[in-house]
Design an enzyme around this catalytic site. Structure first.
Site, short mmCIF file in Angstrom:
data_model
loop_
_atom_site.label_atom_id
_atom_site.label_comp_id
_atom_site.label_asym_id
_atom_site.label_seq_id
_atom_site.Cartn_x
_atom_site.Cartn_y
_atom_site.Cartn_z
N ARG B 51 -1.98 -10.74 -15.10
CA ARG B 51 -3.20 -10.14 -15.64
C ARG B 51 -3.70 -9.03 -14.73
O ARG B 51 -3.39 -9.03 -13.54
CB ARG B 51 -4.32 -11.19 -15.68
CG ARG B 51 -3.90 -12.47 -16.32
CD ARG B 51 -5.04 -13.48 -16.18
NE ARG B 51 -4.58 -14.80 -16.61
CZ ARG B 51 -5.34 -15.89 -16.62
NH1 ARG B 51 -6.60 -15.80 -16.21
NH2 ARG B 51 -4.86 -17.04 -17.02
N ASP B 53 -7.66 -7.29 -14.06
CA ASP B 53 -9.06 -7.47 -14.43
C ASP B 53 -9.63 -6.26 -15.16
O ASP B 53 -9.02 -5.18 -15.16
CB ASP B 53 -9.90 -7.69 -13.16
CG ASP B 53 -9.89 -9.15 -12.75
OD1 ASP B 53 -9.58 -10.01 -13.60
OD2 ASP B 53 -10.21 -9.43 -11.58
N ARG B 198 -8.15 -6.61 -3.83
CA ARG B 198 -9.52 -6.11 -3.74
C ARG B 198 -10.30 -6.73 -2.57
O ARG B 198 -11.13 -6.06 -1.96
CB ARG B 198 -10.25 -6.34 -5.07
CG ARG B 198 -9.70 -5.43 -6.18
CD ARG B 198 -10.17 -5.83 -7.56
NE ARG B 198 -11.63 -5.84 -7.62
CZ ARG B 198 -12.31 -6.31 -8.68
NH1 ARG B 198 -11.66 -6.78 -9.73
NH2 ARG B 198 -13.62 -6.28 -8.68
#
Lengths: 246, 246
Positions: B51, B53, B198
């Site tokens: 995935r 975000d 991140r």
């Protein structure tokens, strides 16, 4: 009351153009909304050097407004930027004479137009560069550009909707450079008619693709007939780059 | 039935992430919608390498799907691209063995993270690069990066929500280059936990700004405590760059 001139930059992809409209999101609308908030609901009129259409960007648009507030001139960008949405940026502010006018006093403008020609479209460029997936004859383009230079009646290169009296404008510079996989065109002139850069660009690209000959440009200019010029190239490639004052 | 592997690119700013959701616009959702149209309403499942975000971009995401259609493999990109919205691009398609799986067979990934540090935000970068308006100590950053290399338990650098059993990952490369006014960080590893890049970036930027010392990195890793690491840096700077297979 003091008059301030500001240089602003905006990403046009989220706006229905520069000029304020009752319902749609516009650059002028957001500027006036921010100024109203800063002035405790007092309406402050913002005058721009000219309109830009929906999707057209600005790197150096110029605006002016009058304010009764005692804000030091170098603080205006910060005051505005903390209130404005993040697709508009006030780059600088300057205290000007009361008779300065962003539109009336402008003596010239520079526009840039970005084009990329890869066979596939690029998701990251869709709002920022015009996709024209054809091999371009750069020599033919170079030649075509030369014909636009100087003073002409640009009736063939403006929207039929244009209502201004004189369609005579002077182009001081037209050139292009290659930046990575993009061509960046530069247009400098004393003024531009409605859609003029985009119609010139549409025509230039047709020359590049071989659908028109460079030698047709002076004839198209001469005929003063919008139908002879090329399509209006998309707004996403266009940037109001700089506004010139005396 | 044939299985196809595709490399796709997307601008994450218009998506609520990669993974399909009942209501929101997602990358997987748009891919499956396009495939359903191409397959006359038959549902075709799309599996991604992982995935991303909301707001996170992909330059080289990998997906696979099975199709009963007799489309030559080199035509798949065009067939898909003419049906897909223009913020997703299928860059290539390849016929693969039936046991290929975009997620299960991935052996590594490369992410990139873009940061710009000018005092003013840039309206054109707001969705594409992280704004961190501070002077950065590049030597300190360089030193910090070194501590992440190799095999570690990255519990301190993943979202507390992460449910995977093992949080041990190996980073093969971490580096950065200067591109005009931006810093571009590169992370290559055998796998990445939820929010891992991140959170590493948020921590690295705090080192650059002098709020953490490079020498704290091994201690933060050792402690296995998310609270000791820096903030989760914004999604806008992150790009899934490449997925590696055997």
């Amino acid at each position: 009351m003091s008059r301030y001139k500001c240089i602003i930059s905006y990403d046009g992809s989220g706006f229905c153009g520069y000029q304020i409209q009752p319902k749609d999101r516009t650059v002028q609308g957001e500027l006036e909304k921010a100024l109203r908030r800063i002035h405790k609901q007092q309406h402050i009129l913002v005058e721009g050097s000219g309109r830009t259409d929906a999707g057209v960007h600005a790197y150096g648009q110029v605006i002016h407004f009058d304010s009764p507030l005692d804000v030091p001139v170098d603080k205006w960008p910060t005051v505005l930027n903390t209130t404005l949405p993040d697709d508009i940026l006030v780059k600088s502010a300057e205290l000007v004479e009361d008779d300065f006018h962003a539109r009336h006093k402008a003596v010239g403008k520079e526009y840039r137009y970005r084009v990329y020609t890869s066979p596939e479209r690029d998701p990251f460029k869709r709002f920022y560069s015009h996709h024209y997936p054809y091999k371009l004859d750069l020599q033919a383009i170079e030649k075509a550009l030369g014909y636009f230079l100087g003073t002409h009646d640009f009736t063939s290169f403006c929207s039929a909707k244009t209502t201004v009296t004189s369609k005579i404008r002077t182009l001081h510079e037209i050139s292009f450079t290659q930046e990575k996989d993009e061509l960046v065109f530069k247009f400098v002139g004393n003024g531009f008619l409605y859609n003029m850069v985009r119609i010139m660009m549409g025509t230039i690209l047709e020359v590049g693709r071989g659908r028109k000959k460079p030698e047709q440009i002076p004839i198209i200019i001469e005929e003063k007939n919008r139908k002879l010029a090329g399509k209006t190239a998309g707004p996403e490639g266009l940037y109001l780059w700089k506004v010139f004052y005396e």
